[in-house]
Design a protein around this motif. Structure first.
Motif, PDB file in Angstrom:
ATOM      1  N   ASP A  16       0.822  -1.207   0.000  1.00 20.16           N
ATOM      2  CA  ASP A  16       0.000   0.000   0.000  1.00 20.16           C
ATOM      3  C   ASP A  16       0.861   1.265   0.000  1.00 20.16           C
ATOM      4  O   ASP A  16       0.460   2.295   0.532  1.00 20.16           O
ATOM      5  CB  ASP A  16      -0.927   0.003   1.214  1.00 20.16           C
ATOM      6  N   ALA A  60      -8.318  -7.975  -0.198  1.00 18.99           N
ATOM      7  CA  ALA A  60      -7.320  -7.723  -1.226  1.00 18.99           C
ATOM      8  C   ALA A  60      -7.611  -8.613  -2.424  1.00 18.99           C
ATOM      9  O   ALA A  60      -7.549  -9.834  -2.340  1.00 18.99           O
ATOM     10  CB  ALA A  60      -5.917  -8.003  -0.684  1.00 18.99           C
ATOM     11  N   TYR A  93       1.872  -3.696 -10.264  1.00 18.50           N
ATOM     12  CA  TYR A  93       2.469  -3.026  -9.112  1.00 18.50           C
ATOM     13  C   TYR A  93       3.356  -1.871  -9.581  1.00 18.50           C
ATOM     14  O   TYR A  93       3.900  -1.896 -10.686  1.00 18.50           O
ATOM     15  CB  TYR A  93       3.359  -3.989  -8.305  1.00 18.50           C
ATOM     16  N   ASP A 138       0.292  -1.870  -4.903  1.00 18.63           N
ATOM     17  CA  ASP A 138      -0.604  -2.715  -5.695  1.00 18.63           C
ATOM     18  C   ASP A 138      -1.623  -1.795  -6.370  1.00 18.63           C
ATOM     19  O   ASP A 138      -2.289  -0.996  -5.715  1.00 18.63           O
ATOM     20  CB  ASP A 138      -1.282  -3.720  -4.755  1.00 18.63           C
ATOM     21  N   ARG A 166      -5.332  -2.181   0.189  1.00 16.48           N
ATOM     22  CA  ARG A 166      -4.128  -1.880  -0.581  1.00 16.48           C
ATOM     23  C   ARG A 166      -4.028  -0.398  -0.932  1.00 16.48           C
ATOM     24  O   ARG A 166      -3.098   0.003  -1.631  1.00 16.48           O
ATOM     25  CB  ARG A 166      -4.116  -2.716  -1.860  1.00 16.48           C
TER      26      ARG A 166
END
Length: 303
Positions: free
Chosen positions: A81, A226, A232, A100, A203
């Motif tokens: 996060d 999640a 990412y 993410d 996230r």
């Protein structure tokens, strides 16, 4: 006569001494600037070599982290996060941020309400946030092309609507109200890679979570769990103790099993604010962040 001869020799010696001093001053005036310039250029060259060395080190570590993210079990030990983490190896320290994209707002899939919350997380008031959300929807296009052409360009929006999906978060800087917003702040709230009209609250960055918490119960499109992540942002910085030189590497990746590394790069990402990272991170074990093999290489590099 001997006295006159002695006086002439003294005068001649005095003139010779003055001539030598003048010559030395002239030589010093010529040589000293060259010496100072040479020393400055050597210092600049050493700094550039150090910068390149640290940047290559950060690039390699970012690849290591990306390979770990391709392994689903490895994501359990890494904060996803954008919470900064750090580790030390010898005289070197490293800062890592991973985001993410499931915890970001997709500019092409989110509705006006979720978009407005994203702009509110950047510090805009409710009215401006809603205007920016509408401008983003107009910018990315309408199902009715003729109706879209008739819509006026807003005062907070871009000079001209694209009428096509966002290809990069950086396109937001075309909006007049966002032109001075740091690119990193925009990437901390938005994405074009999640392809979802919801975001994973677990996230999301702390700034986004704060705004979303205040909007709970108002129809906000969030999920508590999640969701399976595939994209990412990875940012790594490297620096040596006692040096102000910092090497950085940042890019966006997606899981790609067909690759030997298990991932592929999508694009570069802007560098995080190193000053903020340094103030909020505490150093831990590099083995946990980069794996035992990479940590051993780092120890050899630092020795």
């Amino acid at each position: 006569m001997s006295g006159d001869r002695f006086g002439d020799e003294s005068t001649s010696a005095g003139f010779s001494l003055v001539a030598v001093l003048v010559f030395m001053l002239i030589v010093s005036a010529i040589v000293v600037p060259f010496a100072v310039t040479a020393k400055t250029r050597l210092m600049i060259a050493n700094n550039e070599v150090e910068q390149e060395r640290l940047s290559l080190l950060a690039e390699g570590l970012a690849n290591v982290v990306s390979s770990e993210l391709a392994n689903v079990s490895a994501t359990e030990k890494l904060p996803l996060d954008a919470t900064p983490t750090a580790c030390r190896s010898g005289e070197f320290s490293f800062d890592i941020r991973i985001q993410d994209h499931g915890g970001l707002i997709d500019l092409n899939a989110a509705d006006a309400h979720l978009l407005s919350l994203g702009f509110a997380s950047l510090g805009f008031d409710l009215q401006t946030s809603e205007e920016l959300a509408e401008a983003a929807i107009q910018f990315r296009g309408s199902t009715n092309a003729f109706a879209a052409q008739a819509e006026p360009v807003t005062s907070v929006g871009p000079p001209q609507n694209k009428q096509a999906p966002f290809e990069s978060v950086s396109e937001l800087q075309e909006f007049s109200a966002l032109a001075s917003t740091p690119l990193q702040d925009l990437y901390d709230a938005f994405t074009v890679f999640s392809k979802r009209g919801t975001l994973s609250l677990g996230r999301a960055s702390s700034r986004l979570r704060t705004v979303l918490a205040g909007a709970s119960g108002s129809g906000t499109s969030t999920t508590q769990g999640a969701s399976e992540a595939s994209t990412y942002s990875v940012q790594v910085s490297a620096r040596r103790d006692g040096s102000g030189i910092i090497g950085q590497s940042g890019f966006m990746i997606e899981n790609f099993p067909a690759s030997a590394a298990g991932f592929r790069r999508l694009s570069r990402s802007p560098a995080a604010d190193i000053i903020k990272l340094a103030a909020t991170t505490s150093s831990g074990n590099c083995d946990a962040l980069f794996g035992t093999e990479a940590a051993q290489i780092l120890r050899g590099f630092a020795s």
